[in-house]
Write a protein that holds these residues in place. Structure first.
Motif, PDB file in Angstrom:
ATOM      1  N   ALA A  94       0.831  -1.208   0.000  1.00  0.00           N
ATOM      2  CA  ALA A  94       0.000   0.000   0.000  1.00  0.00           C
ATOM      3  C   ALA A  94       0.868   1.262   0.000  1.00  0.00           C
ATOM      4  N   THR A 143      -7.399  -3.878  -0.350  1.00  0.00           N
ATOM      5  CA  THR A 143      -7.906  -3.708   1.011  1.00  0.00           C
ATOM      6  C   THR A 143      -9.078  -4.635   1.282  1.00  0.00           C
ATOM      7  N   SER A 170      -8.661  -7.495   4.022  1.00  0.00           N
ATOM      8  CA  SER A 170      -9.476  -7.318   5.235  1.00  0.00           C
ATOM      9  C   SER A 170     -10.183  -8.611   5.610  1.00  0.00           C
TER      10      SER A 170
END
Length: 343
Positions: free
Chosen positions: A48, A108, A112
């Motif tokens: 990221a 993400t 997650s």
């Protein structure tokens, strides 16, 4: 005006010094994980960061270059005071960030779910179940399947999933072993979960990463990832202790609000159902989703008071309505008793 090359040479020592200071912390636990969850989180963090730097770095470079090239003293630079729009620039400025945001969104979303702390870890090794309770200011670890408990020490086999059930006996705190991965909060009257695994043997620092009072800085422990043989030997050592962790011993332990680090303490035997009892003692009249239902101690008292009140109303009724009043009182008393049963 200082030439750009001279400026770069003069700033280089300072930049190297700042970079060295930052890299000095690269031995930080989150950047040197020892478990699969921690490794996956490190990969996500670096990925990221690199994706975002694809926008940040060019913007910083172009800002410096433009400021230098179009300075007032540079008479060779193009001067276009009426310029206002460029389709090519608009396409580049908007398309690249949008693509990066899209990639980050997908990354993400997937990570997650993959790194959900409640998600069990698949392994060929049997998991170790530990009930972690945060106290003032120490950690209590109960091994329900082994019938032992330890204060401020957590031991488990390498490669075996560590299934943690977490709660608090006082204020909110947070359970965190940085080299192994995720942080999860502990809250009184509620149960949170965390699944970790250590891929190599070692001693890893564990901590409370949420401020909880005057002794907060002493609320740390050591997590030992050992071989299966060492783990069994450690269990035998704990069982050899003569201390028993029951409700009375737990209450006494909680009353010791240590401001210095609390020493490692072994309990050779534990009372069954202690974790559920700790949850129930903080639930009061409230129920939380995902928790086991506990009967309210006040329910029988409320039912008895309601029954007495109905009987008093029946006694005050007129004689010619005594039959109906008695019938109503019996009906309400039965209803109150039904409510007291918890149904």
């Amino acid at each position: 005006m200082i030439p750009l090359k001279s400026l770069g040479r003069s700033l280089r020592p300072g930049l190297l010094l700042a970079l060295s200071a930052l890299l000095a912390g690269c031995d930080a636990a989150i950047l040197n994980p020892k478990g699969q969850i921690g490794h996956d989180e490190k990969t996500l963090l670096i990925t990221a960061t690199v994706l975002m730097l694809l926008v940040v770095v060019p913007v910083i470079v172009m800002t410096l270059v433009f400021a230098w090239k179009y300075r007032a003293s540079n008479t060779k630079a193009r001067y276009e005071p009426k310029w206002s729009h460029s389709t090519a620039i608009e396409v580049v400025v908007w398309s690249i960030p949008c693509m990066i945001v899209l990639v980050l969104a997908v990354l993400t979303w997937r990570s997650s779910h993959a790194l959900d702390p409640y998600r069990p870890i698949e392994s060929e090794h049997a998991p170790v179940v530990v009930e972690a309770i945060s106290m003032d200011w120490k950690w209590l670890f109960v091994y329900p399947e082994e019938n032992v408990a330890v204060v401020n020490e957590l031991t488990f086999p390498v490669d075996a999933p560590l299934n943690l059930k977490i709660t608090s006996d006082t204020v909110m705190s947070a359970f965190f072993i940085p080299r192994l991965g995720s942080m999860v909060y502990s809250m009184a009257g509620m149960e949170t979960k965390l699944h970790l695994v250590a891929n190599e043997a070692g001693d890893f620092e564990g901590m409370a990463s949420h401020y909880s009072g005057a002794g907060f800085n002493k609320m740390h422990f050591t997590a030992h990832a050992v071989s299966e043989e060492q783990y069994r030997a450690w269990l035998d050592k704990v069982r050899a202790g003569d201390k028993v962790l029951d409700k009375v011993a737990f209450t006494d332990l909680g009353a010791e609000k240590n401001h210095d680090w609390y020493p490692v303490t072994y309990y050779g035997r534990t009372e069954a159902g202690l974790f559920d009892w700790i949850l129930a003692r903080h639930m009061g009249e409230n129920h939380h989703f995902g928790m086991k239902k506990h009967d309210h101690a006040a329910a029988p008292q409320d039912a008895a008071a309601h029954e007495g009140h109905e009987g008093h109303d029946a006694g005050d009724s007129q004689p010619d309505a005594a039959g109906d009043a008695g019938h109503n009182a019996d009906e309400h008393a039965a209803h109150a008793g039904h409510g007291a049963s918890g149904e």
